[in-house]
Design a protein around this motif. Structure first.
Motif, PDB file in Angstrom:
ATOM      1  N   LEU A 123       0.852  -1.189   0.000  1.00  0.00           N
ATOM      2  CA  LEU A 123       0.000   0.000   0.000  1.00  0.00           C
ATOM      3  C   LEU A 123       0.886   1.237   0.000  1.00  0.00           C
ATOM      4  N   ALA A 124       0.887   1.938  -1.143  1.00  0.00           N
ATOM      5  CA  ALA A 124       1.809   3.036  -1.378  1.00  0.00           C
ATOM      6  C   ALA A 124       1.082   4.365  -1.434  1.00  0.00           C
ATOM      7  N   ALA A 125       1.833   5.432  -1.239  1.00  0.00           N
ATOM      8  CA  ALA A 125       1.306   6.791  -1.404  1.00  0.00           C
ATOM      9  C   ALA A 125       1.826   7.369  -2.711  1.00  0.00           C
ATOM     10  N   ALA A 126       1.112   8.357  -3.237  1.00  0.00           N
ATOM     11  CA  ALA A 126       1.518   9.035  -4.474  1.00  0.00           C
ATOM     12  C   ALA A 126       2.566  10.083  -4.135  1.00  0.00           C
ATOM     13  N   ILE A 127       3.795   9.627  -3.975  1.00  0.00           N
ATOM     14  CA  ILE A 127       4.900  10.473  -3.548  1.00  0.00           C
ATOM     15  C   ILE A 127       6.073  10.226  -4.480  1.00  0.00           C
ATOM     16  N   ASP A 128       7.164  10.960  -4.319  1.00  0.00           N
ATOM     17  CA  ASP A 128       8.318  10.762  -5.195  1.00  0.00           C
ATOM     18  C   ASP A 128       8.965   9.410  -4.946  1.00  0.00           C
ATOM     19  N   MET A 129       9.968   9.085  -5.749  1.00  0.00           N
ATOM     20  CA  MET A 129      10.502   7.726  -5.786  1.00  0.00           C
ATOM     21  C   MET A 129      11.131   7.277  -4.467  1.00  0.00           C
ATOM     22  N   GLY A 130      11.456   8.212  -3.564  1.00  0.00           N
ATOM     23  CA  GLY A 130      12.037   7.818  -2.286  1.00  0.00           C
ATOM     24  C   GLY A 130      11.050   7.781  -1.141  1.00  0.00           C
ATOM     25  N   GLY A 131       9.755   7.965  -1.423  1.00  0.00           N
ATOM     26  CA  GLY A 131       8.784   8.116  -0.354  1.00  0.00           C
ATOM     27  C   GLY A 131       8.043   6.873   0.067  1.00  0.00           C
ATOM     28  N   ASN A 132       8.232   5.766  -0.675  1.00  0.00           N
ATOM     29  CA  ASN A 132       7.641   4.482  -0.298  1.00  0.00           C
ATOM     30  C   ASN A 132       8.746   3.455  -0.083  1.00  0.00           C
ATOM     31  N   THR A 133       8.490   2.460   0.735  1.00  0.00           N
ATOM     32  CA  THR A 133       9.460   1.390   0.935  1.00  0.00           C
ATOM     33  C   THR A 133       9.811   0.761  -0.412  1.00  0.00           C
ATOM     34  N   PRO A 134      11.095   0.688  -0.783  1.00  0.00           N
ATOM     35  CA  PRO A 134      11.483   0.028  -2.042  1.00  0.00           C
ATOM     36  C   PRO A 134      11.414  -1.488  -1.904  1.00  0.00           C
ATOM     37  N   ILE A 135      10.203  -1.989  -1.750  1.00  0.00           N
ATOM     38  CA  ILE A 135       9.965  -3.392  -1.415  1.00  0.00           C
ATOM     39  C   ILE A 135      10.381  -4.332  -2.536  1.00  0.00           C
ATOM     40  N   GLU A 136      10.419  -3.831  -3.777  1.00  0.00           N
ATOM     41  CA  GLU A 136      10.826  -4.700  -4.887  1.00  0.00           C
ATOM     42  C   GLU A 136      12.215  -5.279  -4.671  1.00  0.00           C
ATOM     43  N   PHE A 137      13.134  -4.497  -4.101  1.00  0.00           N
ATOM     44  CA  PHE A 137      14.479  -5.009  -3.843  1.00  0.00           C
ATOM     45  C   PHE A 137      14.433  -6.208  -2.887  1.00  0.00           C
ATOM     46  N   LEU A 138      13.541  -6.166  -1.919  1.00  0.00           N
ATOM     47  CA  LEU A 138      13.451  -7.223  -0.915  1.00  0.00           C
ATOM     48  C   LEU A 138      12.867  -8.510  -1.480  1.00  0.00           C
ATOM     49  N   LEU A 139      12.080  -8.396  -2.548  1.00  0.00           N
ATOM     50  CA  LEU A 139      11.348  -9.553  -3.080  1.00  0.00           C
ATOM     51  C   LEU A 139      11.801  -9.964  -4.472  1.00  0.00           C
ATOM     52  N   GLU A 140      12.844  -9.333  -5.000  1.00  0.00           N
ATOM     53  CA  GLU A 140      13.179  -9.463  -6.419  1.00  0.00           C
ATOM     54  C   GLU A 140      13.343 -10.907  -6.879  1.00  0.00           C
ATOM     55  N   ASN A 141      13.964 -11.767  -6.099  1.00  0.00           N
ATOM     56  CA  ASN A 141      14.185 -13.160  -6.504  1.00  0.00           C
ATOM     57  C   ASN A 141      13.527 -14.150  -5.548  1.00  0.00           C
ATOM     58  N   SER A 142      12.442 -13.723  -4.935  1.00  0.00           N
ATOM     59  CA  SER A 142      11.814 -14.521  -3.876  1.00  0.00           C
ATOM     60  C   SER A 142      10.756 -15.496  -4.372  1.00  0.00           C
ATOM     61  N   GLY A 143      10.274 -15.320  -5.604  1.00  0.00           N
ATOM     62  CA  GLY A 143       9.143 -16.123  -6.054  1.00  0.00           C
ATOM     63  C   GLY A 143       7.833 -15.674  -5.444  1.00  0.00           C
ATOM     64  N   ILE A 144       7.816 -14.481  -4.847  1.00  0.00           N
ATOM     65  CA  ILE A 144       6.604 -13.911  -4.249  1.00  0.00           C
ATOM     66  C   ILE A 144       6.042 -12.860  -5.197  1.00  0.00           C
ATOM     67  N   GLU A 145       4.754 -12.918  -5.433  1.00  0.00           N
ATOM     68  CA  GLU A 145       4.116 -11.940  -6.311  1.00  0.00           C
ATOM     69  C   GLU A 145       3.848 -10.651  -5.536  1.00  0.00           C
ATOM     70  N   LEU A 146       4.230  -9.527  -6.131  1.00  0.00           N
ATOM     71  CA  LEU A 146       4.015  -8.221  -5.519  1.00  0.00           C
ATOM     72  C   LEU A 146       3.106  -7.380  -6.388  1.00  0.00           C
ATOM     73  N   GLN A 147       2.020  -6.933  -5.789  1.00  0.00           N
ATOM     74  CA  GLN A 147       1.182  -5.923  -6.408  1.00  0.00           C
ATOM     75  C   GLN A 147       1.174  -4.697  -5.494  1.00  0.00           C
ATOM     76  N   THR A 148       1.242  -3.526  -6.121  1.00  0.00           N
ATOM     77  CA  THR A 148       1.264  -2.280  -5.366  1.00  0.00           C
ATOM     78  C   THR A 148       0.006  -1.488  -5.659  1.00  0.00           C
ATOM     79  N   LEU A 149      -0.709  -1.149  -4.594  1.00  0.00           N
ATOM     80  CA  LEU A 149      -1.920  -0.349  -4.709  1.00  0.00           C
ATOM     81  C   LEU A 149      -1.601   1.061  -4.220  1.00  0.00           C
ATOM     82  N   TYR A 150      -1.689   2.035  -5.119  1.00  0.00           N
ATOM     83  CA  TYR A 150      -1.450   3.433  -4.747  1.00  0.00           C
ATOM     84  C   TYR A 150      -2.733   4.032  -4.171  1.00  0.00           C
TER      85      TYR A 150
END
Length: 412
Positions: A99-126
């Motif tokens: 669950l993200a806010a409509a902010i600049d690129m540094g304003g939400n947790t960069p969660i993609e880095f944490l899950l990049e090779n995890s086999g976990i599906e990530l969807q982001t709802l702004y």
């Protein structure tokens, strides 16, 4: 209230290249301009998808034009809010909704880095202004708030918090706890912890600072406050506008060059080691347990990893490698009581701290954040010790998500 009050349903999500891949390309020196121009052309002729529009917004920000990037992001998010990041598995073992806010690129947790090779599906709802959260919510096994404690995220956090009691799955990083992370509030949260020092950080209006600069007396801001002090614009990150001022004249000169109307002020703590160097640490907390993230060593107090020259000093890298290798039975063991208090009082499932050790050997806290970048982009040739440590962090994060998800919802 039970989970049927909101429910879950399939929603169309826009595919995108994603934050991790685009940021890694920029970090490695790739020229993003051809891709930018291609996406601008698709946007101009009306053929761009929402995911491509959001990627374009990020690329333009990475190229240094924040204002244009944010304008494109606002336009895209006005008509589509749900995005799917690349997944390393065709059959994801877990579905995460960020669950993200409509902010600049540094304003939400960069969660993609944490899950990049995890086999976990990530969807982001702004969660954007003027648009309610969808009911029923997009299908997921576990949700996590990735918006930050900043002025731009207040409304998004409020909306999420209002629905939190009816959330149909586990909701990690409660917005109520995220709202405690701004620098002045963090001081109130952590002061008084045994073995921990956190300088009082005060929010001060420009007019008040101007008056203090003219009188050279800081006691009107806080009892006992005196020069030197650290000043930064409220809401700034990555050292933007951060200075140490030694007297009223220096403060007046600083204000003459800054347009902001609100600032944070805190006392300066000399945390240099016996060898005259400053050592600043980043630790990440996952489900209450701290992990070593990085260590920066420099001959300046205003240190962050990129200005410490770690890549150019084998001696510094050897010390960072030892910090990571020995963290559990050295740094984390020495500060176990203070770190446990931080985890308990902050209360978030995932967050980072930037810290040091003061001259009395106590844990010195600079900030806590849920949006600091935790990544594995550094060269494995220059930093061979980093990849195993980052994998340890990423695996712990994935394991936390798995524990939070209902077992019956996870794929075999």
């Amino acid at each position: 209230m039970d989970r049927e009050d909101t429910g879950l349903a399939s929603h169309p999500s826009a595919e995108r290249i994603g934050f991790a891949r685009l940021t890694t390309m920029a970090f490695e020196g790739a020229d993003l301009r051809p891709l930018r121009d291609q996406l601008i052309g698709r946007l101009a002729d009306g053929s761009a998808s929402a995911g491509e529009g959001l990627d374009l917004s990020l690329i333009i920000q990475l190229l240094g034009d924040k204002q244009t990037g944010m304008a494109i992001q606002a336009e895209v998010l006005a008509y589509h809010q749900l995005y799917r990041s690349p997944c390393s598995s065709q059959a994801p073992k877990l579905r995460v909704l960020a669950l993200a806010a409509a902010i600049d690129m540094g304003g939400n947790t960069p969660i993609e880095f944490l899950l990049e090779n995890s086999g976990i599906e990530l969807q982001t709802l702004y969660v954007v202004a003027g648009i309610d959260l969808p009911i029923p919510l997009p299908e997921h096994d576990v949700a996590i708030v990735i918006a930050s404690d900043s002025e731009e995220c207040v409304e998004a956090l409020r909306k999420i918090d209002a629905m939190a009691p009816r959330w149909p799955r586990r909701l990690l990083n409660s917005p109520r706890f995220v709202r405690n992370l701004d620098r002045d509030k963090l001081y109130g949260l952590l002061q008084g912890c045994a073995g921990l020092e956190i300088p009082a950080t005060l929010s001060v209006a420009r007019a008040e600072l101007t008056s203090m600069a003219q009188s050279t007396d800081l006691s009107a801001i806080a009892t006992g406050l005196k020069f030197p002090v650290i000043v930064r614009p409220r809401g700034s990150h990555a050292g933007v506008g951060l200075v140490k001022v030694d007297d009223g004249a220096a403060l007046a000169q600083y204000l003459a060059g800054r347009p902001e109307q609100a600032f944070f002020v805190s006392r300066f703590v000399d945390y240099s080691s016996a060898d005259g160097l400053y050592r600043k640490y980043r630790a990440v907390f996952i489900d209450g347990k701290p992990y070593a993230c990085h260590m920066a060593i420099a001959d300046r107090w205003d240190i962050w990893y990129l200005n410490a020259g770690m890549a150019f000093s084998e001696e510094k890298r050897e010390e960072e490698a030892r910090f990571m290798r020995d963290f559990d039975h050295d740094f984390a063991f020495r500060h176990r009581a203070a770190l446990a208090a931080v985890a308990n009082r902050v209360g978030l499932d995932y967050f980072t701290i930037d810290c040091a050790e003061n001259k009395s050997g106590e844990l010195l806290i600079f900030e806590a954040d849920n949006t600091a970048v935790v990544h594995n982009m550094d060269s494995p040739v220059v930093f061979p010790y980093k990849a195993p440590q980052m994998r340890k962090i990423f695996d712990a994060f994935a394991a936390m998500l798995s524990r939070a998800a209902p077992k019956r919802e996870q794929a075999a």
